[in-house]
Scaffold this motif. Structure first.
Motif, PDB file in Angstrom:
ATOM      1  N   LEU A 238       0.833  -1.200   0.000  1.00 23.57           N
ATOM      2  CA  LEU A 238       0.000   0.000   0.000  1.00 23.57           C
ATOM      3  C   LEU A 238       0.870   1.253   0.000  1.00 23.57           C
ATOM      4  CD1 LEU A 238      -2.834  -1.000   2.495  1.00 23.57           C
ATOM      5  CD2 LEU A 238      -2.513  -1.623   0.104  1.00 23.57           C
ATOM      6  N   PRO A 239       0.334   2.376  -0.461  1.00 21.03           N
ATOM      7  CA  PRO A 239       1.104   3.620  -0.466  1.00 21.03           C
ATOM      8  C   PRO A 239       1.543   4.016   0.937  1.00 21.03           C
ATOM      9  CG  PRO A 239      -0.872   3.827  -1.813  1.00 21.03           C
ATOM     10  CD  PRO A 239      -1.007   2.530  -1.072  1.00 21.03           C
ATOM     11  N   ALA A 240       2.720   4.609   1.028  1.00 20.45           N
ATOM     12  CA  ALA A 240       3.212   5.091   2.319  1.00 20.45           C
ATOM     13  C   ALA A 240       2.243   6.122   2.870  1.00 20.45           C
ATOM     14  CB  ALA A 240       4.605   5.701   2.150  1.00 20.45           C
ATOM     15  N   GLY A 241       2.073   6.096   4.176  1.00 20.57           N
ATOM     16  CA  GLY A 241       1.218   7.080   4.827  1.00 20.57           C
ATOM     17  C   GLY A 241      -0.176   6.594   5.121  1.00 20.57           C
ATOM     18  N   LEU A 242      -0.622   5.492   4.517  1.00 15.53           N
ATOM     19  CA  LEU A 242      -1.943   4.945   4.842  1.00 15.53           C
ATOM     20  C   LEU A 242      -1.891   4.281   6.215  1.00 15.53           C
ATOM     21  CD1 LEU A 242      -3.388   3.292   1.612  1.00 15.53           C
ATOM     22  CD2 LEU A 242      -4.125   5.389   2.736  1.00 15.53           C
ATOM     23  N   SER A 243      -2.872   4.589   7.046  1.00 20.33           N
ATOM     24  CA  SER A 243      -2.936   3.995   8.382  1.00 20.33           C
ATOM     25  C   SER A 243      -3.901   2.818   8.392  1.00 20.33           C
ATOM     26  CB  SER A 243      -3.409   5.038   9.394  1.00 20.33           C
ATOM     27  OG  SER A 243      -4.754   5.403   9.134  1.00 20.33           O
ATOM     28  N   GLU A 244      -3.794   2.020   9.441  1.00 21.89           N
ATOM     29  CA  GLU A 244      -4.697   0.877   9.571  1.00 21.89           C
ATOM     30  C   GLU A 244      -6.148   1.330   9.663  1.00 21.89           C
ATOM     31  OE1 GLU A 244      -3.331  -1.354  12.928  1.00 21.89           O
ATOM     32  OE2 GLU A 244      -1.246  -1.263  12.246  1.00 21.89           O
ATOM     33  N   GLU A 245      -6.386   2.481  10.267  1.00 20.86           N
ATOM     34  CA  GLU A 245      -7.747   2.983  10.417  1.00 20.86           C
ATOM     35  C   GLU A 245      -8.367   3.356   9.070  1.00 20.86           C
ATOM     36  OE1 GLU A 245      -5.121   4.026  12.175  1.00 20.86           O
ATOM     37  OE2 GLU A 245      -5.635   2.905  14.003  1.00 20.86           O
ATOM     38  N   GLU A 246      -7.518   3.675   8.092  1.00 20.57           N
ATOM     39  CA  GLU A 246      -8.023   4.062   6.777  1.00 20.57           C
ATOM     40  C   GLU A 246      -8.272   2.861   5.869  1.00 20.57           C
ATOM     41  OE1 GLU A 246      -6.062   8.260   5.660  1.00 20.57           O
ATOM     42  OE2 GLU A 246      -4.604   6.722   6.245  1.00 20.57           O
ATOM     43  N   VAL A 247      -7.836   1.686   6.290  1.00 25.71           N
ATOM     44  CA  VAL A 247      -7.971   0.480   5.468  1.00 25.71           C
ATOM     45  C   VAL A 247      -8.936  -0.466   6.178  1.00 25.71           C
ATOM     46  CG1 VAL A 247      -6.739  -1.373   4.284  1.00 25.71           C
ATOM     47  CG2 VAL A 247      -5.612   0.823   4.654  1.00 25.71           C
ATOM     48  N   ARG A 248     -10.219  -0.218   6.008  1.00 28.04           N
ATOM     49  CA  ARG A 248     -11.234  -1.003   6.697  1.00 28.04           C
ATOM     50  C   ARG A 248     -11.798  -2.130   5.837  1.00 28.04           C
ATOM     51  NH1 ARG A 248     -13.784   1.534  10.697  1.00 28.04           N
ATOM     52  NH2 ARG A 248     -14.353  -0.614  11.262  1.00 28.04           N
ATOM     53  N   SER A 249     -11.597  -2.027   4.521  1.00 28.09           N
ATOM     54  CA  SER A 249     -12.075  -3.080   3.631  1.00 28.09           C
ATOM     55  C   SER A 249     -11.277  -3.039   2.336  1.00 28.09           C
ATOM     56  CB  SER A 249     -13.576  -2.929   3.332  1.00 28.09           C
ATOM     57  OG  SER A 249     -13.830  -1.753   2.596  1.00 28.09           O
ATOM     58  N   VAL A 250     -11.382  -4.132   1.581  1.00 32.14           N
ATOM     59  CA  VAL A 250     -10.805  -4.251   0.238  1.00 32.14           C
ATOM     60  C   VAL A 250     -11.960  -4.407  -0.746  1.00 32.14           C
ATOM     61  CG1 VAL A 250      -9.358  -5.642  -1.279  1.00 32.14           C
ATOM     62  CG2 VAL A 250      -8.745  -5.383   1.130  1.00 32.14           C
ATOM     63  N   VAL A 251     -11.870  -3.722  -1.879  1.00 31.45           N
ATOM     64  CA  VAL A 251     -12.895  -3.819  -2.922  1.00 31.45           C
ATOM     65  C   VAL A 251     -12.216  -4.194  -4.234  1.00 31.45           C
ATOM     66  CG1 VAL A 251     -14.652  -2.580  -4.252  1.00 31.45           C
ATOM     67  CG2 VAL A 251     -14.353  -2.091  -1.804  1.00 31.45           C
ATOM     68  N   ILE A 252     -12.756  -5.180  -4.934  1.00 30.80           N
ATOM     69  CA  ILE A 252     -12.321  -5.489  -6.292  1.00 30.80           C
ATOM     70  C   ILE A 252     -13.256  -4.739  -7.231  1.00 30.80           C
ATOM     71  CG2 ILE A 252     -11.814  -7.291  -7.963  1.00 30.80           C
ATOM     72  CD1 ILE A 252     -10.126  -7.361  -5.358  1.00 30.80           C
ATOM     73  N   TRP A 253     -12.688  -3.757  -7.926  1.00 27.76           N
ATOM     74  CA  TRP A 253     -13.482  -2.776  -8.656  1.00 27.76           C
ATOM     75  C   TRP A 253     -13.248  -2.897 -10.161  1.00 27.76           C
ATOM     76  CZ3 TRP A 253     -17.342   0.434  -7.605  1.00 27.76           C
ATOM     77  CH2 TRP A 253     -17.612   1.499  -8.477  1.00 27.76           C
ATOM     78  N   CYS A 254     -14.329  -2.853 -10.930  1.00 28.65           N
ATOM     79  CA  CYS A 254     -14.268  -2.854 -12.393  1.00 28.65           C
ATOM     80  C   CYS A 254     -14.419  -1.409 -12.859  1.00 28.65           C
ATOM     81  CB  CYS A 254     -15.370  -3.731 -12.969  1.00 28.65           C
ATOM     82  SG  CYS A 254     -15.382  -3.747 -14.759  1.00 28.65           S
ATOM     83  N   GLU A 255     -13.335  -0.829 -13.371  1.00 28.02           N
ATOM     84  CA  GLU A 255     -13.321   0.599 -13.642  1.00 28.02           C
ATOM     85  C   GLU A 255     -14.206   1.033 -14.808  1.00 28.02           C
ATOM     86  OE1 GLU A 255     -12.739   4.573 -13.545  1.00 28.02           O
ATOM     87  OE2 GLU A 255     -12.449   3.068 -11.990  1.00 28.02           O
ATOM     88  N   PRO A 256     -14.162   0.393 -15.985  1.00 26.60           N
ATOM     89  CA  PRO A 256     -14.924   0.956 -17.115  1.00 26.60           C
ATOM     90  C   PRO A 256     -16.415   1.074 -16.870  1.00 26.60           C
ATOM     91  CG  PRO A 256     -13.291  -0.590 -17.902  1.00 26.60           C
ATOM     92  CD  PRO A 256     -13.309  -0.720 -16.406  1.00 26.60           C
ATOM     93  N   VAL A 257     -17.002   0.106 -16.136  1.00 22.40           N
ATOM     94  CA  VAL A 257     -18.447   0.183 -15.908  1.00 22.40           C
ATOM     95  C   VAL A 257     -18.794   0.585 -14.476  1.00 22.40           C
ATOM     96  CG1 VAL A 257     -19.015  -1.425 -17.742  1.00 22.40           C
ATOM     97  CG2 VAL A 257     -18.571  -2.311 -15.456  1.00 22.40           C
ATOM     98  N   ARG A 258     -17.748   0.907 -13.672  1.00 22.38           N
ATOM     99  CA  ARG A 258     -17.956   1.419 -12.310  1.00 22.38           C
ATOM    100  C   ARG A 258     -18.783   0.448 -11.479  1.00 22.38           C
ATOM    101  NH1 ARG A 258     -14.364   5.150 -11.540  1.00 22.38           N
ATOM    102  NH2 ARG A 258     -15.621   6.663 -10.425  1.00 22.38           N
ATOM    103  N   VAL A 259     -18.285  -0.763 -11.364  1.00 16.85           N
ATOM    104  CA  VAL A 259     -18.987  -1.826 -10.644  1.00 16.85           C
ATOM    105  C   VAL A 259     -18.038  -2.506  -9.658  1.00 16.85           C
ATOM    106  CG1 VAL A 259     -19.998  -4.139 -10.909  1.00 16.85           C
ATOM    107  CG2 VAL A 259     -20.705  -2.299 -12.418  1.00 16.85           C
ATOM    108  N   ALA A 260     -18.515  -2.711  -8.423  1.00 18.67           N
ATOM    109  CA  ALA A 260     -17.763  -3.478  -7.434  1.00 18.67           C
ATOM    110  C   ALA A 260     -18.059  -4.966  -7.631  1.00 18.67           C
ATOM    111  CB  ALA A 260     -18.135  -3.048  -6.025  1.00 18.67           C
TER     112      ALA A 260
END
Length: 269
Positions: A238-260
């Protein structure tokens, strides 16, 4: 603070023996498809033998000036095909398989061209050039990815973990969040499987349990990387500076149609 970020989004056909047309695959949608190139640390398949979406993996890269025979590289026995991307800055460039009469790739310089082959095993390339050149080799696979854990992961209890659940498509397996020895946070999916398609991305979100695509999009999130493969073990730093509190879930995202496609709530084990 996390905020929504959009993920980073001509060539004439090459001449040569054994040209293989690359299948045209529609952009990510609600149907199965094929993702773009990824850069895994290993190419050994996991015990899950179900095919995953086709992907391109880097195999080797060579550069030089003038005529040269490259070092050897290995194409996996199960590879669907492999390709050469040849780029030149001088007056001429021709890439061949040693002993072959025809060209594998022959761009108009300066420029770029692709060449394809279906021969697995160990190969070298013969390069004939009138100036500087770069030649890249990739292979196309449909086997599950099998990246080893990053340093420290195998000796530590994860900071948080959770099981993938369905959102718009099917997801299964486990996501685990680790703190690496250098202090950075990293995700590991193992085991992992999501509906096959292209243009899938990994997001981390402040929302602990996004259940719809609209909820995932409205939540504060960061797009981490393209999904490396739709099945198998894989790591994401993950990018530097992200805290554990900011990472509450993971989402697999499809960008072209904006769908999780799927998501996983991350909670302390």
């Amino acid at each position: 603070m996390l905020r929504g970020r959009a993920p980073a989004t001509g060539v004439r056909p090459a001449l040569g023996l054994l040209l293989v047309l690359v299948a045209l695959v529609p952009a990510c949608s609600r149907d199965a498809g094929e993702p773009d190139r990824v850069a895994p640390e290993t190419r050994a398949p996991t015990p899950d033998s179900r095919p995953v979406a086709n992907r391109w993996e880097p195999v080797a890269e060579f550069e030089g000036e003038g005529d040269l025979e490259t070092g050897s590289f290995d194409i996996a026995p199960g590879a669907l095909q492999w390709r050469v991307t040849a780029e030149c800055e001088g007056t001429a460039l021709e890439v061949k398989l040693p002993g072959a009469s025809g060209s594998l790739a022959r761009p108009e310089c300066p420029g770029r061209a692709f060449g394809f082959s279906i021969e697995s095993g160990t190969h070298t390339l013969r390069v004939e050039a009138g100036g500087p050149w770069v030649v890249k080799v990739d292979q196309q696979l449909d086997t599950a990815l099998s990246e080893p854990p990053l340093g420290g992961m195998d000796r530590k209890t994860p900071v948080a973990r959770g099981d993938f659940y369905d959102v718009d498509q099917t997801g299964e397996g486990e996501a685990a969040l680790y703190r690496l020895p250098d202090g950075r946070l990293a995700l590991r999916f193992d085991p992992f499987r999501v509906t096959n398609n292209s243009d899938l991305f990994v997001w981390v979100s402040r929302d602990p349990e996004p259940r719809t695509s609209e909820q995932a999009l409205a939540s504060e999130h960061v797009s981490i990387a393209r999904l490396k493969a739709t099945g198998g073990a894989q790591n994401y730093v993950l990018p530097a500076g992200l805290s554990e509190e900011e990472v509450r879930s993971v989402v697999i995202w499809c960008e072209p149609v904006r769908v999780a496609y799927a998501a996983a709530t991350l909670a302390a084990p």
